[in-house]
Design an enzyme around this catalytic site. Sequence first.
Site, PDB file in Angstrom:
ATOM      1  N   LEU A 150       1.029  -1.044  -0.216  1.00 33.77           N
ATOM      2  CA  LEU A 150       0.205   0.010   0.014  1.00 33.77           C
ATOM      3  C   LEU A 150       0.790   1.304   0.004  1.00 33.77           C
ATOM      4  O   LEU A 150       0.519   2.323  -0.724  1.00 33.77           O
ATOM      5  CB  LEU A 150      -0.950   0.110   1.414  1.00 33.77           C
ATOM      6  CG  LEU A 150      -2.143  -1.000   1.212  1.00 33.77           C
ATOM      7  CD1 LEU A 150      -2.702  -0.886   2.581  1.00 33.77           C
ATOM      8  CD2 LEU A 150      -3.169  -0.673   0.149  1.00 33.77           C
ATOM      9  N   GLY A 151       1.994   1.502   0.750  1.00 33.29           N
ATOM     10  CA  GLY A 151       2.897   2.391   0.563  1.00 33.29           C
ATOM     11  C   GLY A 151       3.905   2.268   1.773  1.00 33.29           C
ATOM     12  O   GLY A 151       3.886   1.132   2.222  1.00 33.29           O
ATOM     13  N   GLY A 177       6.417   3.930   4.474  1.00 29.81           N
ATOM     14  CA  GLY A 177       6.642   5.023   5.240  1.00 29.81           C
ATOM     15  C   GLY A 177       8.166   5.090   5.678  1.00 29.81           C
ATOM     16  O   GLY A 177       8.894   4.437   4.980  1.00 29.81           O
ATOM     17  N   PHE A 191       9.555   4.262   8.157  1.00 27.54           N
ATOM     18  CA  PHE A 191      10.182   2.951   8.990  1.00 27.54           C
ATOM     19  C   PHE A 191       9.939   1.599   8.323  1.00 27.54           C
ATOM     20  O   PHE A 191      10.073   0.647   8.950  1.00 27.54           O
ATOM     21  CB  PHE A 191       9.761   3.053  10.511  1.00 27.54           C
ATOM     22  CG  PHE A 191      10.240   4.508  11.003  1.00 27.54           C
ATOM     23  CD1 PHE A 191      11.654   4.849  10.887  1.00 27.54           C
ATOM     24  CD2 PHE A 191       9.025   5.309  11.542  1.00 27.54           C
ATOM     25  CE1 PHE A 191      11.910   6.200  11.783  1.00 27.54           C
ATOM     26  CE2 PHE A 191       9.434   6.459  11.808  1.00 27.54           C
ATOM     27  CZ  PHE A 191      10.911   6.927  12.117  1.00 27.54           C
ATOM     28  N   GLY A 192       8.854   1.539   7.483  1.00 29.18           N
ATOM     29  CA  GLY A 192       8.808   0.220   7.008  1.00 29.18           C
ATOM     30  C   GLY A 192       7.752   0.423   5.800  1.00 29.18           C
ATOM     31  O   GLY A 192       7.610   1.353   5.178  1.00 29.18           O
ATOM     32  N   HIS A 193       7.037  -0.669   5.847  1.00 23.23           N
ATOM     33  CA  HIS A 193       5.905  -0.740   4.726  1.00 23.23           C
ATOM     34  C   HIS A 193       4.648  -1.080   5.044  1.00 23.23           C
ATOM     35  O   HIS A 193       4.411  -1.783   6.111  1.00 23.23           O
ATOM     36  CB  HIS A 193       6.390  -1.705   3.640  1.00 23.23           C
ATOM     37  CG  HIS A 193       7.689  -1.559   2.985  1.00 23.23           C
ATOM     38  ND1 HIS A 193       8.943  -1.575   3.623  1.00 23.23           N
ATOM     39  CD2 HIS A 193       7.984  -1.286   1.669  1.00 23.23           C
ATOM     40  CE1 HIS A 193       9.999  -1.379   2.989  1.00 23.23           C
ATOM     41  NE2 HIS A 193       9.433  -1.252   1.595  1.00 23.23           N
ATOM     42  N   VAL A 194       3.755  -0.774   4.381  1.00 25.95           N
ATOM     43  CA  VAL A 194       2.236  -1.151   4.519  1.00 25.95           C
ATOM     44  C   VAL A 194       1.817  -1.913   3.540  1.00 25.95           C
ATOM     45  O   VAL A 194       1.846  -1.425   2.338  1.00 25.95           O
ATOM     46  CB  VAL A 194       1.429   0.173   4.939  1.00 25.95           C
ATOM     47  CG1 VAL A 194       0.256  -0.125   5.306  1.00 25.95           C
ATOM     48  CG2 VAL A 194       2.077   1.034   6.131  1.00 25.95           C
ATOM     49  N   LYS A 249       1.291  -2.848   8.749  1.00 23.24           N
ATOM     50  CA  LYS A 249       2.253  -1.964   8.811  1.00 23.24           C
ATOM     51  C   LYS A 249       3.587  -2.989   9.181  1.00 23.24           C
ATOM     52  O   LYS A 249       3.627  -3.482  10.249  1.00 23.24           O
ATOM     53  CB  LYS A 249       2.234  -0.763   9.607  1.00 23.24           C
ATOM     54  CG  LYS A 249       3.425   0.177   9.438  1.00 23.24           C
ATOM     55  CD  LYS A 249       3.386   1.442  10.445  1.00 23.24           C
ATOM     56  CE  LYS A 249       2.558   2.409   9.840  1.00 23.24           C
ATOM     57  NZ  LYS A 249       2.411   3.663  10.395  1.00 23.24           N
ATOM     58  N   ASP A 253       1.105  15.910  13.105  1.00 25.38           N
ATOM     59  CA  ASP A 253       1.310  15.743  11.833  1.00 25.38           C
ATOM     60  C   ASP A 253       0.114  15.676  11.015  1.00 25.38           C
ATOM     61  O   ASP A 253      -0.145  14.895  10.037  1.00 25.38           O
ATOM     62  CB  ASP A 253       2.226  14.430  11.619  1.00 25.38           C
ATOM     63  CG  ASP A 253       3.036  14.293  10.606  1.00 25.38           C
ATOM     64  OD1 ASP A 253       3.350  15.649  10.151  1.00 25.38           O
ATOM     65  OD2 ASP A 253       3.753  13.290  10.083  1.00 25.38           O
TER      66      ASP A 253
HETATM   67  N1  ATP Z   1      -4.676   1.764   7.500  1.00 24.74           N
HETATM   68  C1  ATP Z   1      -4.146   1.973   6.304  1.00 24.74           C
HETATM   69  N2  ATP Z   1      -5.036   1.654   5.100  1.00 24.74           N
HETATM   70  C2  ATP Z   1      -4.545   1.897   3.778  1.00 24.74           C
HETATM   71  N3  ATP Z   1      -3.180   2.505   3.466  1.00 24.74           N
HETATM   72  C3  ATP Z   1      -2.561   2.513   4.645  1.00 24.74           C
HETATM   73  C4  ATP Z   1      -2.915   2.669   6.021  1.00 24.74           C
HETATM   74  N4  ATP Z   1      -1.788   3.025   6.761  1.00 24.74           N
HETATM   75  C5  ATP Z   1      -0.892   3.365   5.755  1.00 24.74           C
HETATM   76  N5  ATP Z   1      -1.301   3.448   4.726  1.00 24.74           N
HETATM   77  C6  ATP Z   1      -0.617   3.583   3.492  1.00 24.74           C
HETATM   78  O1  ATP Z   1       0.817   3.291   3.519  1.00 24.74           O
HETATM   79  C7  ATP Z   1       1.682   4.529   3.477  1.00 24.74           C
HETATM   80  C8  ATP Z   1       2.481   4.404   4.577  1.00 24.74           C
HETATM   81  O2  ATP Z   1       2.133   4.442   5.874  1.00 24.74           O
HETATM   82  P1  ATP Z   1       2.654   5.211   6.973  1.00 24.74           P
HETATM   83  O3  ATP Z   1       2.877   6.582   6.775  1.00 24.74           O
HETATM   84  O4  ATP Z   1       1.600   5.146   8.120  1.00 24.74           O
HETATM   85  O5  ATP Z   1       3.820   4.499   7.163  1.00 24.74           O
HETATM   86  P2  ATP Z   1       4.511   5.086   8.343  1.00 24.74           P
HETATM   87  O6  ATP Z   1       5.944   4.213   8.362  1.00 24.74           O
HETATM   88  O7  ATP Z   1       4.292   5.533   9.652  1.00 24.74           O
HETATM   89  O8  ATP Z   1       5.264   6.511   7.541  1.00 24.74           O
HETATM   90  P3  ATP Z   1       5.829   7.529   8.083  1.00 24.74           P
HETATM   91  O9  ATP Z   1       6.015   7.528   9.585  1.00 24.74           O
HETATM   92  O10 ATP Z   1       7.193   8.013   7.480  1.00 24.74           O
HETATM   93  O11 ATP Z   1       4.674   8.840   7.915  1.00 24.74           O
HETATM   94  C9  ATP Z   1       0.650   5.580   3.542  1.00 24.74           C
HETATM   95  O12 ATP Z   1       1.097   6.692   3.002  1.00 24.74           O
HETATM   96  C10 ATP Z   1      -0.490   4.942   3.208  1.00 24.74           C
HETATM   97  O13 ATP Z   1      -0.614   5.260   1.619  1.00 24.74           O
END
Ligand code: ATP
Length: 904
Positions: free
Chosen positions: A424-425, A427, A429-432, A447, A543
């Site tokens: 999905l995406g 971040g 620190f990791g992937h979702v 995540k 944020d």
């Molecule tokens: N609950 C969710 N449902 C659908 N897509 C999600 C969800 N959570 C995150 N994503 C997707 O995954 C991507 C990365 O998620 P997220 O930003 O929470 O990760 P992260 O590691 O916390 O990133 P960061 O801390 O750098 O902002 C998001 O941009 C979003 O597109």
Amino acid sequence: MRNMPSWWGKSSSKEAKKKSGSKESFIDSLHRKFKFSSESRVNGRSGGSRRPCSDAISEKGSRSPLESRSPSPSKQVARTQSFAERSISQPLPLPGQHPAHVGRTDSGFSISPKPRSDKCSKPLLFLPLPRPRCIGGRSNRADFDDGDMNTGSVSSDTSVDSEDPADSGLRSPQAIDYESGTRTAAGSPSSVMLKDQSFTVAPVISREAKKPANISFINQISPSSPKRRPLSSHVPNLQVPYQGAFWSAPDSSMSSPSRSPIRAFGTEQAVNSAFWAPKTYTDVTIAGSGHGSSPGSGHNSGHNSMGGDMSGQLFWQQSKGSPEYSPVPSPRLTSPGPGSRIHSGAVTPIHPRAGGALNDSQTSWPDDGKQQSHRLPLPPVTISNASPFSHSNSAATSPSVPRSPGRAENPASPGSRWKKGKLLGRGTFGHVYVGFNSESGEMCAMKEVTLFSDDAKSKESAKQLTQEITLLSRLRHPNIVQYYGSESVGDKLYIYLEYVSGGSIYKLLQDYGQFGELAIRSYTQQILSGLAYLHAKNTVHRDIKGANILVDPNGRVKLADFGMAKHITGQSCPLSFKGSPYWMAPEVIKNSSGANLAVDIWSLGCTVLEMATTKPPWSQYEGVAAMFKIGNSKELPAIPDHLLDDGKDFIRQCLQRNPLHRPTAAQLLEHPFVKYAAPLARPILGPEPSDSPAGVANGVKALGIGQSRNFSNLDSDRLAIHSSRVSKTHHHTSDLHIPRNISCPVSPIGSPLLHSRSPPHLNGRMSPSPISSPRTTSGSSTPLTGGSGAIPFIHLKQSINLQEGFGGISNPSNGLYGNGPSYHDSSPDMFRGKQPGSPIFSELMPSENDVLAKQFVRPAHTEQYNGQSVLADRVSRQLLKDHVKMNRLDLSPKSPLTGRTNGV
Ligand SMILES: Nc1ncnc2c1ncn2[C@@H]1O[C@H](COP(=O)(O)OP(=O)(O)OP(=O)(O)O)[C@@H](O)[C@H]1O
């Protein structure tokens, strides 16, 4: 979802690396200029990275192994989102070497924040600006990282137990509504406990029940470890320094070349940096969340958030000369095609069972220029019926689960029944990933963070994940992404979240352009509702921005990414420099104390502007210049003329420089801009009351009207208009379903979420997965519930609420789609005179009604699934009731099957 524009995009690190030669010299000059010896800083960091100078100043996010991989073209673009131009990502530098020990214990995930002996040797990067306080010198642990490092997980002021003031006395009625029942189940997130300097996050379930399960972050460094090692079970005592890298993670936010100060630092920044020089950021942490995510995923956005000291901020900025700075969106960003963003398929290509299916989004990336594989644990051979989180409970090995060619064999979480699906995406620190439970048919967002023993980024990841777990486990609101549970599997840590398939607001803006006012109002109302709930719990998100707000296919908005959130215990506490610069409140930039919750209101105002223009305010300026504008000038950002007066006023209310002057979220919910926002969210279809009339009645239900708010005359008028238009336009059997499916996220025609190019929408809409239906996700029945170490769904109450909403039966108290506090006329003075009937409000109505009316004539094909369901329901009932045969059904507009217009 700290996804950043290119000027501090991660991918820029690659460019920085590419140009390392010239930049090295520039860095050297900067070092001389600021009388900083990067070498000494790096060397002086005990336990920290011994990377070369260029690495030490780079962004942590870009040190992501994933970013280090040679990405596909889409990924290259994905990581360089910006309001400006983007460049092709270049290979990231080698991961830093952070020898550390992470220990696992049975208690889950823990941090033993022993002060580092070298606490004063934290690298300070290159500017004498917001010099991070020597954490070790603090007498009060609450000072650490503004207490937000682990948000209630680590700092003393943010305990997560029942003594949490937010839990005991500060809850709003909403909070109470959504919180009941959340802390009772064994293994629930509420069992997260903090004791002194160590804590255990119970929700993080170790699959190695008899092995040490805690990941302890203590001040023990193993400098001899030259390479990163997976945090696997055969490493019994991986210990992570909690301050230098984990607590403060000086190299986490600054070490990644994607936000390399060197790369981004230009003359202008250098000049502007003087603005920051005299500032003392006593609570600044170096733990920047170097947030970036991959737009290539399709759902993440490209705005950076930052947490850390100002020096890092300065260097983050992208100069206009940078290839990553461009006012022209990348083709990939504007490309609606899902393929360039979503990497479907499986999971870990490196897994020996993966059959060689490579997926560039997975857990393999080049390290030191070589492909370095990090293997996921092998799925167990047998499957038990125990907790989906149990070690042996892997659906991956189930013979009943056929493996499609496009799906790798390896599930992300072998210990659970959740199979890792498409990316999905990304971040910081990791992937979702999408998670799918083959047993229950449920979906979630997984995540995943890979924890390495010697990687500062992993430590920061663990910290942020822990923070998210801690906070999210306490939240339950329809406008906040629901936390389901978490677990550790091998060297991976997973957080299971509600899957919000529509992507982020940022992504929608990138793909479809600015929103219409109706959508802005609806989204803003929902964001506010979530914020009001959050703030009632004395928690600040810190944020808020489009990239961190997800939208489901029904237009329901969910706040996400609580990695920077913080529970506030006092009246006011120092504001750490965290957030995303363009959305950052002046008091944060100026490091002044104030009403902390108000920072979210400022960011909300920026987000409204973002929705209206696709860009945050001051986006025409580079990072430092923008921060200067935000922090020092008296200027207000330009507010687009196309916004109506109440929209403009709303933004002005939010963007008041004095945080004390900003309305609270609850107050803003009374602002006419949002108070009368059309409820776009689509209710989940359910059994229709046997005698429920169709037509307008269904339209009312579909609009969500009456579910949590009292109707004004305006609503009645609106419905009347709808009714009229429905009766005039529904002439075809294909429109049978429309009365029950009239709402949509933005606009029925040309709605981003209804657009055929929007795979998230299609996925969500067409998916018959029970996850989309709360009826199948009741707490006790979910496979996430029960079992050893299982984290139950804590959205039980939510499920109940949703069930209450089935059939659209109004329940003013459930707040299901009404989003937040009850709507009563207690408008502050500032809103007086802006009630329905007032000139401003009346001004809005024609266009709003037009848009709403269009929803009734939306082509049937956009709602095929739901429409067919509705029709089937009606047909079935009708057959039973009237004994009418199908071939005699009257499907004319006047038929009871096609909708009545004679009221509810
Ligand atoms: N609950 C969710 N449902 C659908 N897509 C999600 C969800 N959570 C995150 N994503 C997707 O995954 C991507 C990365 O998620 P997220 O930003 O929470 O990760 P992260 O590691 O916390 O990133 P960061 O801390 O750098 O902002 C998001 O941009 C979003 O597109």
